[in-house]
Write a protein that holds these residues in place. Structure first.
Motif, short mmCIF file in Angstrom:
data_model
loop_
_atom_site.label_atom_id
_atom_site.label_comp_id
_atom_site.label_asym_id
_atom_site.label_seq_id
_atom_site.Cartn_x
_atom_site.Cartn_y
_atom_site.Cartn_z
N SER A 81 55.35 10.45 78.34
CA SER A 81 56.79 10.86 77.95
C SER A 81 56.88 10.81 76.40
O SER A 81 57.84 11.29 75.83
CB SER A 81 57.72 9.73 78.65
N GLY A 82 55.99 9.91 75.85
CA GLY A 82 56.14 9.75 74.26
C GLY A 82 57.40 9.06 73.94
O GLY A 82 57.76 8.86 72.69
N SER A 83 58.03 8.39 74.63
CA SER A 83 59.40 7.48 74.39
C SER A 83 58.87 6.09 74.01
O SER A 83 59.46 5.64 73.05
CB SER A 83 60.26 7.39 75.52
N SER A 84 57.51 5.42 74.39
CA SER A 84 57.15 4.19 73.86
C SER A 84 56.00 4.44 73.02
O SER A 84 55.03 5.45 73.32
CB SER A 84 56.55 3.42 75.07
N MET A 85 55.94 3.73 72.06
CA MET A 85 54.93 3.61 70.90
C MET A 85 54.70 5.03 70.29
O MET A 85 53.73 5.39 69.87
CB MET A 85 53.52 3.25 71.64
N SER A 86 55.82 5.77 70.16
CA SER A 86 55.69 6.97 69.42
C SER A 86 55.85 6.91 67.91
O SER A 86 55.59 7.80 67.24
CB SER A 86 57.06 8.04 69.76
N GLN A 87 55.90 5.66 67.32
CA GLN A 87 55.85 5.42 65.81
C GLN A 87 55.65 3.77 65.74
O GLN A 87 55.84 2.80 66.67
CB GLN A 87 57.02 5.82 65.36
N ILE A 88 54.91 3.65 64.74
CA ILE A 88 54.79 2.19 64.06
C ILE A 88 55.26 2.06 62.70
O ILE A 88 55.38 3.00 62.09
CB ILE A 88 53.28 1.97 64.24
N ILE A 89 55.46 0.77 62.39
CA ILE A 89 55.61 0.43 61.03
C ILE A 89 54.48 -0.06 60.29
O ILE A 89 54.30 -1.39 60.69
CB ILE A 89 57.06 -0.22 61.01
N PHE A 90 53.93 0.30 59.32
CA PHE A 90 52.86 -0.24 58.65
C PHE A 90 53.25 -0.23 57.12
O PHE A 90 53.34 0.96 56.48
CB PHE A 90 51.65 0.12 59.11
N ARG A 91 53.34 -1.13 56.37
CA ARG A 91 53.46 -1.25 55.13
C ARG A 91 54.56 -0.37 54.36
O ARG A 91 54.55 0.33 53.62
CB ARG A 91 52.16 -0.68 54.12
N GLU A 92 55.74 -0.68 55.34
CA GLU A 92 56.92 -0.09 54.84
C GLU A 92 57.11 1.48 55.33
O GLU A 92 58.06 2.08 54.72
CB GLU A 92 57.63 -0.36 53.49
N ASN A 93 56.07 2.07 55.86
CA ASN A 93 56.03 3.25 56.13
C ASN A 93 56.04 3.40 57.72
O ASN A 93 55.49 2.85 58.33
CB ASN A 93 54.62 4.15 55.98
N THR A 94 57.01 4.22 58.12
CA THR A 94 57.21 4.39 59.66
C THR A 94 56.26 5.85 59.97
O THR A 94 56.42 6.88 59.28
CB THR A 94 58.73 4.84 59.73
N ILE A 95 55.27 5.21 60.66
CA ILE A 95 54.36 6.18 61.17
C ILE A 95 54.39 6.68 62.55
O ILE A 95 54.32 5.91 63.51
CB ILE A 95 52.63 5.59 60.96
N ALA A 96 54.32 8.17 62.75
CA ALA A 96 54.59 8.88 64.00
C ALA A 96 53.21 8.68 64.60
O ALA A 96 52.13 8.77 63.86
CB ALA A 96 54.95 10.25 63.79
N VAL A 97 53.18 8.55 65.83
CA VAL A 97 51.93 8.24 66.77
C VAL A 97 52.12 9.49 67.62
O VAL A 97 52.51 9.58 68.54
CB VAL A 97 51.61 7.12 67.64
N GLU A 98 51.42 10.67 67.30
CA GLU A 98 51.50 12.00 67.92
C GLU A 98 50.57 12.08 69.19
O GLU A 98 51.01 12.56 70.18
CB GLU A 98 51.13 13.12 66.87
N THR A 99 49.41 11.49 69.43
CA THR A 99 48.58 12.00 70.57
C THR A 99 48.70 10.69 71.53
O THR A 99 49.16 9.83 71.48
CB THR A 99 47.13 11.98 70.16
N LYS A 100 48.62 11.49 72.77
CA LYS A 100 48.74 10.71 73.94
C LYS A 100 47.80 9.74 74.07
O LYS A 100 48.08 8.48 74.48
CB LYS A 100 48.70 11.46 75.32
N GLU A 101 46.50 9.95 73.58
CA GLU A 101 45.31 8.89 73.81
C GLU A 101 45.77 7.87 72.70
O GLU A 101 45.65 6.40 72.91
CB GLU A 101 43.93 9.44 73.32
N SER A 102 46.44 8.11 71.60
CA SER A 102 46.75 6.86 70.62
C SER A 102 47.76 6.08 71.09
O SER A 102 47.79 4.86 70.95
CB SER A 102 47.03 7.36 68.99
N ARG A 103 48.75 6.74 71.75
CA ARG A 103 49.78 6.10 72.44
C ARG A 103 49.43 5.16 73.45
O ARG A 103 49.95 4.07 73.64
CB ARG A 103 50.98 6.98 72.87
N MET A 104 48.46 5.68 74.32
CA MET A 104 47.95 4.78 75.40
C MET A 104 47.24 3.66 74.89
O MET A 104 47.28 2.45 75.39
CB MET A 104 47.16 5.68 76.24
#
Length: 199
Positions: A81-104
């Motif tokens: 669905s991409g609704s969970s863990m679609s982004q993370i915050i690291f060193r003040e950067n908001t990083i998109a998590v685009e692939t399903k495998e990475s989100r999983m």
């Protein structure tokens, strides 16, 4: 040759396995259905089933495997669905998590961390229980493994990108993956250092 005791144990094993498959498993399915009807989220269902049942950790336990299956389905649907863990915050950067495998992989870490923290709280309130302590240790190792899997996945994707020519899209993807990699390594290190302080 199997002695009388061995025969009895085999019969008991068959009896309890059959009972688990034919009586308890359908009840678990019914509970699962009822919880769904009441509008409970998949994560809430897993927590409820874990807390309200004394499911053993034996590898061939059908109830344990059903619970693992439900967890895997939940992770799959959340990652898709991409609704969970679609982004993370690291060193003040908001990083998109685009692939399903990475989100999983990140959702799995989230789940393992929650399991470990709940177990840690339980074992600290029951200091004399060696089993609780052993369970907490194995869950901590599973959590470290989860971080290793996510790190390995980000490294693989970075390796694939290294063969491509540099350009805005490729560079942006590399930056994203390097940050996911850095985030996982940093979280793992923080976890290990915190654990060492607690010992």
């Amino acid at each position: 040759d199997v002695d009388g005791n061995g025969m009895q144990q085999l019969e008991l094993l068959d009896f309890f396995t059959t009972r688990a498959q034919n009586v308890i498993a359908p009840l678990l399915r019914y509970c699962h259905y009822e919880l769904q009807e009441k509008g409970m989220s998949p994560t809430e269902k897993i927590s409820f089933l874990q807390s309200s049942s004394s499911i053993s950790d034996t590898p061939n336990d059908p109830l344990q495997s059903k619970l693992h299956s439900l967890k895997a389905q939940t992770l799959q649907s959340q990652a898709t669905s991409g609704s969970s863990m679609s982004q993370i915050i690291f060193r003040e950067n908001t990083i998109a998590v685009e692939t399903k495998e990475s989100r999983m992989a990140l959702l799995k870490i989230q789940d393992l961390k929650r399991d470990w923290e709940e177990d840690k709280e339980g074992s600290s309130s029951n200091n004399n229980n060696n089993n609780a302590s052993g369970s907490s240790d194995s869950k901590f190792m599973a959590l470290l493994s989860g971080y290793d899997d996510a790190i390995s996945l980000a490294n693989q994707e970075l390796k694939q990108l290294s063969a491509l020519k540099s350009g805005p899209a490729v560079n942006a993807k590399k930056f994203q993956l390097q940050n996911i990699l850095g985030y996982c390594k940093h979280q793992k290190l923080k976890l290990v250092m915190g654990r060492n302080e607690d010992l």
